[in-house]
Design an enzyme around this catalytic site. Structure first.
Site, PDB file in Angstrom:
ATOM      1  CB  THR A  47      -0.967   0.002   1.201  1.00  0.00           C
ATOM      2  OG1 THR A  47      -1.806  -1.153   1.116  1.00  0.00           O
ATOM      3  CG2 THR A  47      -1.839   1.248   1.224  1.00  0.00           C
ATOM      4  CB  CYS A  48       3.957   2.119   1.832  1.00  0.00           C
ATOM      5  SG  CYS A  48       3.324   1.663   3.462  1.00  0.00           S
TER       6      CYS A  48
END
Length: 159
Positions: A47-48
């Site tokens: 996600t990052c």
């Protein structure tokens, strides 16, 4: 207890990655500036790398146009943050903050125990807006969420 709106950001040693790696203190980084700082649980994580950082890279010039500096915080070492910045084409002027020992993250009260995932101490996913080191907006994600700390959400919150 976590930092709250109206409080001054704690002063802690940190590594700032721009054109080079510089050991500094958060008090100096935030003094006299308008800053959006977003934090991720880890560089190179899905996600990052696929959503959180890319959103800030995409909207970086919009923050700049408002006179707001952008900084990305993670409990990773400076070399990992430098490599991640390169791989993500982080623009000149966006600082990557390496909180290798998690001291700043703990001082903020926004740490996450990622031991169950083999990650140890990490930062919760959040974003804040500060003026001269005083928190004006704070958006902390619920576990597993990615909504309120996005670049788009912070552009709206700082409008």
């Amino acid at each position: 207890m976590s930092i709250k709106v109206g409080q001054t950001l704690p002063d802690a040693e940190i590594r700032a990655i721009g054109e080079s790696i510089e050991q500094t203190h958060t008090g100096a980084l935030f003094a006299g500036r308008k800053v959006v700082m977003f934090a991720v649980p880890g560089a190179f994580t899905p996600t990052c790398s696929n959503k959180h950082l890319p959103g800030y890279v995409q909207h970086f010039t919009e923050f700049q146009a408002r006179g707001i500096e952008v900084m990305c915080l993670a409990v990773n070492d400076a070399y990992v943050m430098q490599a991640w910045a390169t791989s993500q084409n982080v623009p000149h002027g966006m600082l990557m903050l390496a909180d290798g020992n998690g001291s700043f993250t703990r001082a903020l009260g926004l740490e996450l125990d990622g031991s169950g995932y083999g990650m140890g101490l990490r930062s919760r996913r959040f974003a804040l807006y500060a003026e001269d080191g005083v928190v004006k907006q704070l958006q902390v994600e619920a576990p597993g969420e990615f909504r309120v700390s996005s670049a788009e959400a912070m552009l709206e919150a700082t409008a």
